[in-house]
Design a protein around this motif. Sequence first.
Motif, PDB file in Angstrom:
ATOM      1  N   ASP A  91      41.186  48.384  47.591  1.00 22.15           N
ATOM      2  CA  ASP A  91      41.959  49.633  47.531  1.00 22.15           C
ATOM      3  C   ASP A  91      41.089  50.880  47.679  1.00 22.15           C
ATOM      4  OD1 ASP A  91      44.219  48.132  47.132  1.00 22.15           O
ATOM      5  OD2 ASP A  91      44.311  48.465  44.970  1.00 22.15           O
ATOM      6  N   ASP A 102      55.282  41.704  40.450  1.00 25.68           N
ATOM      7  CA  ASP A 102      53.988  42.241  40.020  1.00 25.68           C
ATOM      8  C   ASP A 102      53.783  42.076  38.524  1.00 25.68           C
ATOM      9  OD1 ASP A 102      56.074  44.116  39.639  1.00 25.68           O
ATOM     10  OD2 ASP A 102      54.621  45.746  39.411  1.00 25.68           O
ATOM     11  N   LYS A 160      51.185  42.488  44.296  1.00 24.18           N
ATOM     12  CA  LYS A 160      51.310  43.683  43.470  1.00 24.18           C
ATOM     13  C   LYS A 160      52.244  44.719  44.077  1.00 24.18           C
ATOM     14  CE  LYS A 160      47.193  46.142  45.179  1.00 24.18           C
ATOM     15  NZ  LYS A 160      45.895  46.722  44.747  1.00 24.18           N
ATOM     16  N   HIS A 161      52.663  44.498  45.310  1.00 29.75           N
ATOM     17  CA  HIS A 161      53.605  45.404  45.966  1.00 29.75           C
ATOM     18  C   HIS A 161      55.048  44.897  45.876  1.00 29.75           C
ATOM     19  CE1 HIS A 161      50.103  47.466  47.309  1.00 29.75           C
ATOM     20  NE2 HIS A 161      49.749  46.553  48.187  1.00 29.75           N
ATOM     21  N   LYS A 162      55.282  43.771  45.181  1.00 27.98           N
ATOM     22  CA  LYS A 162      56.608  43.188  45.050  1.00 27.98           C
ATOM     23  C   LYS A 162      57.195  43.536  43.682  1.00 27.98           C
ATOM     24  CE  LYS A 162      56.258  41.058  49.031  1.00 27.98           C
ATOM     25  NZ  LYS A 162      57.099  41.448  50.195  1.00 27.98           N
ATOM     26  N   THR A 212      48.245  54.669  44.588  1.00 26.36           N
ATOM     27  CA  THR A 212      47.942  53.331  45.086  1.00 26.36           C
ATOM     28  C   THR A 212      48.929  52.312  44.544  1.00 26.36           C
ATOM     29  OG1 THR A 212      46.425  52.986  43.227  1.00 26.36           O
ATOM     30  CG2 THR A 212      45.481  53.864  45.261  1.00 26.36           C
ATOM     31  N   ARG A 213      49.860  52.717  43.686  1.00 28.37           N
ATOM     32  CA  ARG A 213      50.840  51.815  43.099  1.00 28.37           C
ATOM     33  C   ARG A 213      52.141  51.920  43.899  1.00 28.37           C
ATOM     34  NH1 ARG A 213      48.911  48.294  39.590  1.00 28.37           N
ATOM     35  NH2 ARG A 213      48.153  49.877  38.139  1.00 28.37           N
ATOM     36  N   ILE A 214      52.148  51.313  45.084  1.00 30.10           N
ATOM     37  CA  ILE A 214      53.280  51.422  45.993  1.00 30.10           C
ATOM     38  C   ILE A 214      54.555  50.848  45.378  1.00 30.10           C
ATOM     39  CG2 ILE A 214      54.161  50.733  48.265  1.00 30.10           C
ATOM     40  CD1 ILE A 214      51.270  50.667  49.238  1.00 30.10           C
ATOM     41  N   VAL A 215      54.409  49.832  44.526  1.00 34.50           N
ATOM     42  CA  VAL A 215      55.571  49.154  43.959  1.00 34.50           C
ATOM     43  C   VAL A 215      56.415  50.094  43.103  1.00 34.50           C
ATOM     44  CG1 VAL A 215      54.473  48.368  41.818  1.00 34.50           C
ATOM     45  CG2 VAL A 215      56.259  46.970  42.889  1.00 34.50           C
ATOM     46  N   ARG A 229      57.743  52.700  43.885  1.00 35.26           N
ATOM     47  CA  ARG A 229      58.872  53.192  44.670  1.00 35.26           C
ATOM     48  C   ARG A 229      60.143  52.383  44.411  1.00 35.26           C
ATOM     49  NH1 ARG A 229      55.729  53.551  50.525  1.00 35.26           N
ATOM     50  NH2 ARG A 229      54.309  55.259  49.984  1.00 35.26           N
ATOM     51  N   HIS A 230      59.979  51.150  43.970  1.00 38.43           N
ATOM     52  CA  HIS A 230      61.118  50.245  43.802  1.00 38.43           C
ATOM     53  C   HIS A 230      61.581  50.143  42.352  1.00 38.43           C
ATOM     54  CE1 HIS A 230      60.316  49.101  47.933  1.00 38.43           C
ATOM     55  NE2 HIS A 230      59.072  48.799  47.608  1.00 38.43           N
ATOM     56  N   ARG A 234      48.795  41.074  48.099  1.00 41.09           N
ATOM     57  CA  ARG A 234      50.207  41.211  48.471  1.00 41.09           C
ATOM     58  C   ARG A 234      51.178  41.348  47.291  1.00 41.09           C
ATOM     59  NH1 ARG A 234      52.893  40.718  53.094  1.00 41.09           N
ATOM     60  NH2 ARG A 234      55.085  40.084  53.084  1.00 41.09           N
TER      61      ARG A 234
END
Length: 293
Positions: free
Chosen positions: A60, A133, A127-129, A194-197, A199-200, A125
């Motif tokens: 990252d 996560d 950590k973005h689910k 950096t914590r894209i997840v 968003r969900h 991969r």
Amino acid sequence: MSAVISLLRPQQWLKNGFVLIGLIFSHGWADPDLVFGVAVGFLSFCLASSAVYVLNDYHDRAADAAHPKKRHRAIASGRVGLREARVLIAVLFCGALGLPLACGQWPVALVVAGYLVLNIAYTLRLKHKVLVDVFCIAAGFMLRLACGTYAVGITPSRWMLLCSFMLTLFLGFAKRRAEIVAMPAGGLAMQGSTRIVLRHYSAPLLDNLVAITASASLLTYGLYTVDAETAALHGTEHLVLTLPIVTFGVFRYLHLLYKGESGEEPGRDLLADNQIRVAVLAWVAVVVLLVGT
């Protein structure tokens, strides 16, 4: 050297205390073989968890460099070079697996290998689910627990396993809630994150998940204290007296979480608050008093 030490995150080794739970709650500390196996497991997980932190920071590094806080991390800031980071990852991976193998603890090595595989998948991969996560984080803690129980021949209580699982989910969802609330516009503005997840996730969803897992943690701990097997093992039927202390600790953590003073770093937060520290000491004192009499 200070940059390398910060990269290893030794303050996070507190999480590896899950390896010790089985030994403590099974009264296995009188068996030198069990103590040795658990000690090897603890040290191996310290090496493995540091390897995972270095790998995550290496993977990252570009996103961290654009983050207002994470840009100060050792790799993102350039204090540790990419070649040095790769060498460090290799050394830590080899040490985490080599130590138990050299000590003849191959079941420990197997569990540590599973932890490393899980976290490689998490870094690349998973950590973005969304939800996956946090379940991966909980799985990491359960592997620590498995290392300190099944891998060294200790049979854990089923209620202890369930309580540990729900507690790690609780801390994981609390961490996500603290992160999303700390973001601008309630987590919707993700620039520089950096914590894209995140968003969900939403704050209301995480509020529900935190409430569910906190309740389940207390329920399963309470069932552990009144279980007949627990009473027979510890020689007392009064461990339920520790339930109010544990309940206070959880409620205090929730208070700090919703006050905005904790959550993002559970290990740090649990040690930083005076009231939680007092609750932990009180719990230890009551357990020692009940089990020792």
